[in-house]
Design a protein around this motif. Structure first.
Motif, PDB file in Angstrom:
ATOM      1  N   UNK A  81       0.943  -1.115  -0.008  1.00 51.02           N
ATOM      2  CA  UNK A  81      -0.169   0.087   0.153  1.00 51.02           C
ATOM      3  C   UNK A  81       0.949   1.334  -0.090  1.00 51.02           C
ATOM      4  N   UNK A  82       0.873   1.861  -1.141  1.00 50.20           N
ATOM      5  CA  UNK A  82       2.057   3.182  -1.317  1.00 50.20           C
ATOM      6  C   UNK A  82       1.250   4.246  -1.752  1.00 50.20           C
ATOM      7  N   UNK A  83       1.556   5.589  -1.184  1.00 56.06           N
ATOM      8  CA  UNK A  83       0.836   6.657  -1.462  1.00 56.06           C
ATOM      9  C   UNK A  83       1.466   7.168  -2.701  1.00 56.06           C
ATOM     10  N   UNK A  84       0.683   7.458  -3.955  1.00 58.73           N
ATOM     11  CA  UNK A  84       1.153   7.766  -5.254  1.00 58.73           C
ATOM     12  C   UNK A  84       0.498   9.101  -5.378  1.00 58.73           C
ATOM     13  N   UNK A  85       1.325  10.210  -5.408  1.00 66.47           N
ATOM     14  CA  UNK A  85       1.151  11.531  -5.708  1.00 66.47           C
ATOM     15  C   UNK A  85       0.260  11.975  -6.885  1.00 66.47           C
ATOM     16  N   UNK A  86       0.469  11.084  -8.040  1.00 67.44           N
ATOM     17  CA  UNK A  86      -0.410  11.323  -9.199  1.00 67.44           C
ATOM     18  C   UNK A  86      -1.640  11.107  -9.160  1.00 67.44           C
ATOM     19  N   UNK A  87      -2.314   9.989  -8.202  1.00 67.01           N
ATOM     20  CA  UNK A  87      -3.325   9.853  -7.890  1.00 67.01           C
ATOM     21  C   UNK A  87      -4.092  10.436  -6.679  1.00 67.01           C
ATOM     22  N   UNK A  88      -3.157  11.053  -5.877  1.00 65.92           N
ATOM     23  CA  UNK A  88      -3.320  11.531  -4.612  1.00 65.92           C
ATOM     24  C   UNK A  88      -4.226  10.733  -3.775  1.00 65.92           C
ATOM     25  N   UNK A  89      -3.531   9.379  -3.837  1.00 62.03           N
ATOM     26  CA  UNK A  89      -4.286   8.405  -2.757  1.00 62.03           C
ATOM     27  C   UNK A  89      -3.170   7.312  -2.765  1.00 62.03           C
ATOM     28  N   UNK A  90      -3.500   6.202  -1.881  1.00 63.35           N
ATOM     29  CA  UNK A  90      -2.694   5.139  -2.031  1.00 63.35           C
ATOM     30  C   UNK A  90      -3.154   4.009  -2.747  1.00 63.35           C
ATOM     31  N   UNK A  91      -2.304   3.293  -3.323  1.00 62.20           N
ATOM     32  CA  UNK A  91      -2.437   2.311  -4.375  1.00 62.20           C
ATOM     33  C   UNK A  91      -2.175   0.937  -3.823  1.00 62.20           C
ATOM     34  N   UNK A  92      -3.188   0.069  -3.735  1.00 64.81           N
ATOM     35  CA  UNK A  92      -2.790  -1.392  -3.571  1.00 64.81           C
ATOM     36  C   UNK A  92      -1.892  -2.160  -4.719  1.00 64.81           C
ATOM     37  N   UNK A  93      -0.753  -2.631  -4.552  1.00 68.42           N
ATOM     38  CA  UNK A  93       0.040  -3.038  -5.751  1.00 68.42           C
ATOM     39  C   UNK A  93       0.805  -4.226  -5.295  1.00 68.42           C
ATOM     40  N   UNK A  94       1.879  -4.384  -5.864  1.00 71.28           N
ATOM     41  CA  UNK A  94       3.003  -5.257  -5.603  1.00 71.28           C
ATOM     42  C   UNK A  94       4.416  -4.714  -5.470  1.00 71.28           C
ATOM     43  N   UNK A  95       5.185  -5.172  -4.917  1.00 71.66           N
ATOM     44  CA  UNK A  95       6.441  -4.437  -4.765  1.00 71.66           C
ATOM     45  C   UNK A  95       7.216  -4.385  -6.286  1.00 71.66           C
ATOM     46  N   UNK A  96       7.814  -3.277  -6.470  1.00 71.11           N
ATOM     47  CA  UNK A  96       8.260  -2.774  -7.867  1.00 71.11           C
ATOM     48  C   UNK A  96       9.423  -1.949  -7.474  1.00 71.11           C
ATOM     49  N   UNK A  97      10.210  -1.898  -8.674  1.00 68.85           N
ATOM     50  CA  UNK A  97      11.559  -0.978  -8.526  1.00 68.85           C
ATOM     51  C   UNK A  97      12.062  -0.776 -10.010  1.00 68.85           C
ATOM     52  N   UNK A  98      12.882   0.213 -10.063  1.00 72.85           N
ATOM     53  CA  UNK A  98      13.550   0.511 -11.379  1.00 72.85           C
ATOM     54  C   UNK A  98      14.749  -0.306 -11.394  1.00 72.85           C
ATOM     55  N   UNK A  99      15.142  -0.564 -12.547  1.00 72.28           N
ATOM     56  CA  UNK A  99      16.227  -1.439 -12.946  1.00 72.28           C
ATOM     57  C   UNK A  99      17.586  -0.429 -13.050  1.00 72.28           C
ATOM     58  N   UNK A 100      18.499  -0.580 -12.241  1.00 70.01           N
ATOM     59  CA  UNK A 100      19.802   0.265 -12.258  1.00 70.01           C
ATOM     60  C   UNK A 100      20.577  -0.195 -13.497  1.00 70.01           C
ATOM     61  N   UNK A 101      21.225   0.892 -13.977  1.00 66.44           N
ATOM     62  CA  UNK A 101      22.135   0.476 -15.216  1.00 66.44           C
ATOM     63  C   UNK A 101      23.197  -0.625 -15.002  1.00 66.44           C
ATOM     64  N   UNK A 102      23.485  -0.814 -13.845  1.00 70.37           N
ATOM     65  CA  UNK A 102      24.639  -1.640 -13.521  1.00 70.37           C
ATOM     66  C   UNK A 102      24.146  -3.268 -13.202  1.00 70.37           C
ATOM     67  N   UNK A 103      22.789  -3.234 -12.848  1.00 73.51           N
ATOM     68  CA  UNK A 103      22.175  -4.660 -12.674  1.00 73.51           C
ATOM     69  C   UNK A 103      22.551  -5.683 -13.722  1.00 73.51           C
TER      70      UNK A 103
END
Length: 211
Positions: A81-103
């Motif tokens: 459950x994470x607050x997302x400013x683009x929706x001005x509310x909490x979204x229920x989702x799964x864990x996620x993240x960006x891929x780093x260039x060195x991964x």
């Protein structure tokens, strides 16, 4: 119709996300016209997906459905459950993240993000989906999906303004999360839950171990 990319104009200069205008020449029924299309991207101008010369897309991010095998053999899913400013509310989702260039690979990204965002050590990683567009009308962002099993709770390492809560839900009750009118659930998360319900139908565990 035949589309030919003529030019890309970067409209903004921000360290994380920018606005671009794509200039195309489009031929249809013997006639040619100019089309200007606007997108947002995390990429620099030179590395936009519209310049990619291969069919295989690289991943900008990883969505990580994390599950736990309970003592009785049943399965629970880890929701965030994470607050997302683009929706001005909490979204229920799964864990996620960006891929780093060195991964070195997507599994490395998934292991890191599971620990940093949710505080779980994971194993049995399995690629459920290769990188694909997430919102092709707005952005060139791509996401891959990696399934992972939680085996140990650790501390999270959130950024200063990351507001993430986690909770496990039995797979048999996951529909209650999707149907809850008080929750906003992304469409890809809804589809993954439905897929996993069939994937583990009858509580049969299929594990692909990456040790």
């Amino acid at each position: 119709m035949k589309w030919k990319l003529i030019e890309v104009q970067q409209e903004t200069d921000h360290p994380y996300l920018n606005y671009f205008t794509l200039h195309y020449q489009v031929e249809k029924d013997g006639e040619s016209k100019e089309v200007f299309y606007r997108i947002c991207s995390r990429h620099s101008k030179s590395s936009l997906q519209c310049f990619a010369n291969t069919k295989e897309l690289s991943a900008d991010g990883v969505l990580i459905p994390i599950y736990r095998i309970e003592e009785d053999g049943s399965i629970s899913l880890l929701f965030t459950s994470q607050f997302r400013p683009s929706f001005n509310r909490r979204l229920t989702s799964f864990c996620a993240g960006l891929v780093d260039q060195d991964d070195p690979d997507l599994f490395f990204t998934a292991v890191r993000e599971a620990k940093e965002e949710c505080g779980y050590q994971v194993t049995d990683l399995e690629l459920l989906s290769k990188p694909g567009p997430t919102s092709s009308g707005l952005s060139d962002e791509t996401t891959a999906i990696v399934l992972a099993r939680a085996i140990k709770k650790e501390e999270t390492h959130l950024e200063e303004i990351e507001d993430i809560e986690t909770f496990f839900v039995p797979l048999s009750k996951a529909d209650e999360i999707l149907d809850d009118p008080k929750r906003t659930v992304p469409v890809n998360v809804r589809m993954i839950v439905k897929y996993l319900q069939q994937y583990w139908k009858g509580n049969k565990i299929h594990e692909t171990r990456i040790d």
